[in-house]
Motif scaffolding. Structure first.
Motif, PDB file in Angstrom:
ATOM      1  N   PHE A   1       0.850  -1.178   0.000  1.00 51.76           N
ATOM      2  CA  PHE A   1       0.000   0.000   0.000  1.00 51.76           C
ATOM      3  C   PHE A   1       0.893   1.237   0.000  1.00 51.76           C
ATOM      4  N   HIS A   2       0.582   2.181  -0.857  1.00 52.29           N
ATOM      5  CA  HIS A   2       1.351   3.417  -0.931  1.00 52.29           C
ATOM      6  C   HIS A   2       1.228   4.162   0.392  1.00 52.29           C
ATOM      7  N   ALA A   3       2.317   4.765   0.819  1.00 45.68           N
ATOM      8  CA  ALA A   3       2.340   5.465   2.107  1.00 45.68           C
ATOM      9  C   ALA A   3       1.310   6.589   2.186  1.00 45.68           C
TER      10      ALA A   3
ATOM     11  N   LEU B   1       4.327   4.776 -12.108  1.00 45.87           N
ATOM     12  CA  LEU B   1       4.366   3.376 -12.504  1.00 45.87           C
ATOM     13  C   LEU B   1       5.580   3.063 -13.380  1.00 45.87           C
ATOM     14  N   ALA B   2       5.954   3.998 -14.237  1.00 40.17           N
ATOM     15  CA  ALA B   2       7.090   3.784 -15.142  1.00 40.17           C
ATOM     16  C   ALA B   2       8.393   3.578 -14.377  1.00 40.17           C
TER      17      ALA B   2
END
Length: 99
Positions: A8-10, A41-42
């Motif tokens: 999960f992103h912070a 994402l890249a």
């Protein structure tokens, strides 16, 4: 952790701070979020990624990056629809290419 295999992103929280009861995102707002997401994402090392989102987000993303998939707006995307594809390359704002 309840989900040891999920990252999960912070910045994620239990409540959606971006939601306001008296304001709705424009297509431009959504497209800006989509572009920011793909820039992030890249930079990821993974090569197989599942993107799960609401139908409107997916529809805006497809219309922005590959509108032919939706016959240039003739096909709608609904929640729970499934699309599959390959991201061949991403060119960032500084014109560097990521594969």
């Amino acid at each position: 952790s309840e989900w040891p295999n999920v990252e999960f992103h912070a910045a994620m929280t239990e409540n959606d701070e971006g939601w306001q009861p008296d304001w709705r995102e424009s297509i431009e707002n959504v497209t800006n979020r989509i572009q920011a997401f793909f820039a992030w994402l890249a930079k990821r090392p993974e090569r197989r990624i599942a993107i799960v989102s609401h139908g409107v987000w997916i529809e805006c993303m497809l219309m922005h990056y590959c509108p032919h998939v939706l016959q240039y707006g003739q096909i709608r995307v609904y929640n729970c629809d499934i699309y599959s594809g390959d991201c061949l390359s991403v060119v960032s704002a500084d014109k560097t290419e990521t594969r």
